[in-house]
Write a protein that holds these residues in place. Sequence first.
Motif, PDB file in Angstrom:
ATOM      1  N   ASN A 144      41.822  26.486  60.742  1.00 47.44           N
ATOM      2  CA  ASN A 144      40.479  27.052  60.677  1.00 47.44           C
ATOM      3  C   ASN A 144      40.544  28.526  61.093  1.00 47.44           C
ATOM      4  O   ASN A 144      40.887  28.843  62.222  1.00 47.44           O
ATOM      5  CB  ASN A 144      39.571  26.258  61.618  1.00 47.44           C
ATOM      6  N   LEU A 145      40.223  29.402  60.190  1.00 47.85           N
ATOM      7  CA  LEU A 145      40.311  30.845  60.431  1.00 47.85           C
ATOM      8  C   LEU A 145      38.961  31.437  60.836  1.00 47.85           C
ATOM      9  O   LEU A 145      38.712  32.621  60.621  1.00 47.85           O
ATOM     10  CB  LEU A 145      40.859  31.541  59.176  1.00 47.85           C
ATOM     11  N   TRP A 146      38.109  30.633  61.440  1.00 47.99           N
ATOM     12  CA  TRP A 146      36.757  31.078  61.768  1.00 47.99           C
ATOM     13  C   TRP A 146      36.748  32.332  62.633  1.00 47.99           C
ATOM     14  O   TRP A 146      35.819  33.137  62.557  1.00 47.99           O
ATOM     15  CB  TRP A 146      35.974  29.945  62.463  1.00 47.99           C
ATOM     16  N   ASN A 147      37.730  32.512  63.492  1.00 50.19           N
ATOM     17  CA  ASN A 147      37.714  33.662  64.405  1.00 50.19           C
ATOM     18  C   ASN A 147      38.707  34.746  63.992  1.00 50.19           C
ATOM     19  O   ASN A 147      39.015  35.635  64.765  1.00 50.19           O
ATOM     20  CB  ASN A 147      37.966  33.221  65.840  1.00 50.19           C
ATOM     21  N   ALA A 148      39.187  34.677  62.750  1.00 51.53           N
ATOM     22  CA  ALA A 148      40.081  35.717  62.238  1.00 51.53           C
ATOM     23  C   ALA A 148      39.272  36.678  61.363  1.00 51.53           C
ATOM     24  O   ALA A 148      39.626  36.972  60.231  1.00 51.53           O
ATOM     25  CB  ALA A 148      41.233  35.088  61.461  1.00 51.53           C
ATOM     26  N   VAL A 149      38.169  37.140  61.892  1.00 51.69           N
ATOM     27  CA  VAL A 149      37.261  38.032  61.167  1.00 51.69           C
ATOM     28  C   VAL A 149      37.914  39.409  61.018  1.00 51.69           C
ATOM     29  O   VAL A 149      38.439  39.956  61.991  1.00 51.69           O
ATOM     30  CB  VAL A 149      35.916  38.167  61.922  1.00 51.69           C
ATOM     31  N   PHE A 150      37.886  39.960  59.823  1.00 49.48           N
ATOM     32  CA  PHE A 150      38.414  41.306  59.607  1.00 49.48           C
ATOM     33  C   PHE A 150      37.234  42.263  59.582  1.00 49.48           C
ATOM     34  O   PHE A 150      36.352  42.176  58.738  1.00 49.48           O
ATOM     35  CB  PHE A 150      39.205  41.397  58.298  1.00 49.48           C
ATOM     36  N   ASP A 151      37.201  43.173  60.519  1.00 50.16           N
ATOM     37  CA  ASP A 151      36.111  44.142  60.646  1.00 50.16           C
ATOM     38  C   ASP A 151      36.533  45.427  59.935  1.00 50.16           C
ATOM     39  O   ASP A 151      37.419  46.138  60.396  1.00 50.16           O
ATOM     40  CB  ASP A 151      35.834  44.394  62.133  1.00 50.16           C
ATOM     41  N   PHE A 152      35.895  45.726  58.831  1.00 39.14           N
ATOM     42  CA  PHE A 152      36.261  46.885  58.015  1.00 39.14           C
ATOM     43  C   PHE A 152      35.779  48.214  58.597  1.00 39.14           C
ATOM     44  O   PHE A 152      36.093  49.260  58.060  1.00 39.14           O
ATOM     45  CB  PHE A 152      35.716  46.713  56.590  1.00 39.14           C
ATOM     46  N   THR A 153      35.015  48.191  59.688  1.00 38.22           N
ATOM     47  CA  THR A 153      34.505  49.454  60.235  1.00 38.22           C
ATOM     48  C   THR A 153      35.588  50.263  60.931  1.00 38.22           C
ATOM     49  O   THR A 153      35.508  51.484  60.978  1.00 38.22           O
ATOM     50  CB  THR A 153      33.371  49.216  61.245  1.00 38.22           C
ATOM     51  N   GLY A 154      36.577  49.587  61.517  1.00 35.32           N
ATOM     52  CA  GLY A 154      37.616  50.300  62.249  1.00 35.32           C
ATOM     53  C   GLY A 154      37.129  50.877  63.561  1.00 35.32           C
ATOM     54  O   GLY A 154      37.785  51.713  64.176  1.00 35.32           O
ATOM     55  N   ASP A 155      35.974  50.436  64.030  1.00 36.89           N
ATOM     56  CA  ASP A 155      35.398  50.928  65.281  1.00 36.89           C
ATOM     57  C   ASP A 155      36.180  50.338  66.458  1.00 36.89           C
ATOM     58  O   ASP A 155      36.136  49.143  66.699  1.00 36.89           O
ATOM     59  CB  ASP A 155      33.924  50.519  65.358  1.00 36.89           C
ATOM     60  N   VAL A 156      36.897  51.178  67.188  1.00 35.20           N
ATOM     61  CA  VAL A 156      37.699  50.692  68.314  1.00 35.20           C
ATOM     62  C   VAL A 156      36.890  50.586  69.602  1.00 35.20           C
ATOM     63  O   VAL A 156      37.379  50.084  70.602  1.00 35.20           O
ATOM     64  CB  VAL A 156      38.937  51.581  68.565  1.00 35.20           C
ATOM     65  N   THR A 157      35.625  51.026  69.577  1.00 35.40           N
ATOM     66  CA  THR A 157      34.812  50.990  70.796  1.00 35.40           C
ATOM     67  C   THR A 157      34.092  49.669  70.993  1.00 35.40           C
ATOM     68  O   THR A 157      33.676  49.363  72.103  1.00 35.40           O
ATOM     69  CB  THR A 157      33.765  52.124  70.798  1.00 35.40           C
ATOM     70  N   ARG A 158      33.924  48.901  69.914  1.00 34.18           N
ATOM     71  CA  ARG A 158      33.234  47.616  70.053  1.00 34.18           C
ATOM     72  C   ARG A 158      33.510  46.730  68.851  1.00 34.18           C
ATOM     73  O   ARG A 158      33.887  47.206  67.785  1.00 34.18           O
ATOM     74  CB  ARG A 158      31.737  47.799  70.227  1.00 34.18           C
TER      75      ARG A 158
END
Length: 127
Positions: free
Chosen positions: A23-37
């Motif tokens: 289950n890859l439910w928590n392998a979200v890829f965030d495309f923003t690249g925001d390292v602050t949050r």
Amino acid sequence: PWSASYPMCSSHFAQAGFDPRRNLWNAVFDFTGDVTRSHWQILPLNECQELVIELDEAPEHILPPDNPCPTTTHETLCAPPMSSGESCGQSLGNIPQTRPALPSPPPQGCETLRVCHVRDEATSPGA
């Protein structure tokens, strides 16, 4: 994680070739690249629900809801993400990923999911 059950759910997972332990439910890829949050969060267990769907079937066709996946627990919510074995965005410029904070442990007495029962009832045509 998948926290739902309905009649023949396990059979549908098998037919679709889904491995309930992968289950890859928590392998979200965030495309923003925001390292602050992180731009997503993991809810604490006491805010999660298990969906149980019962279908309106003739008595001779009633099947109990089932779920092939492991029960969602606080430990499940805090587990590190599984590797998909696929690309992790390298071709997209190596976008940095920020994981969300882990959820707080559930309050005493709230160590299981709340259950939301839904009954799918047939309606008459034209109703």
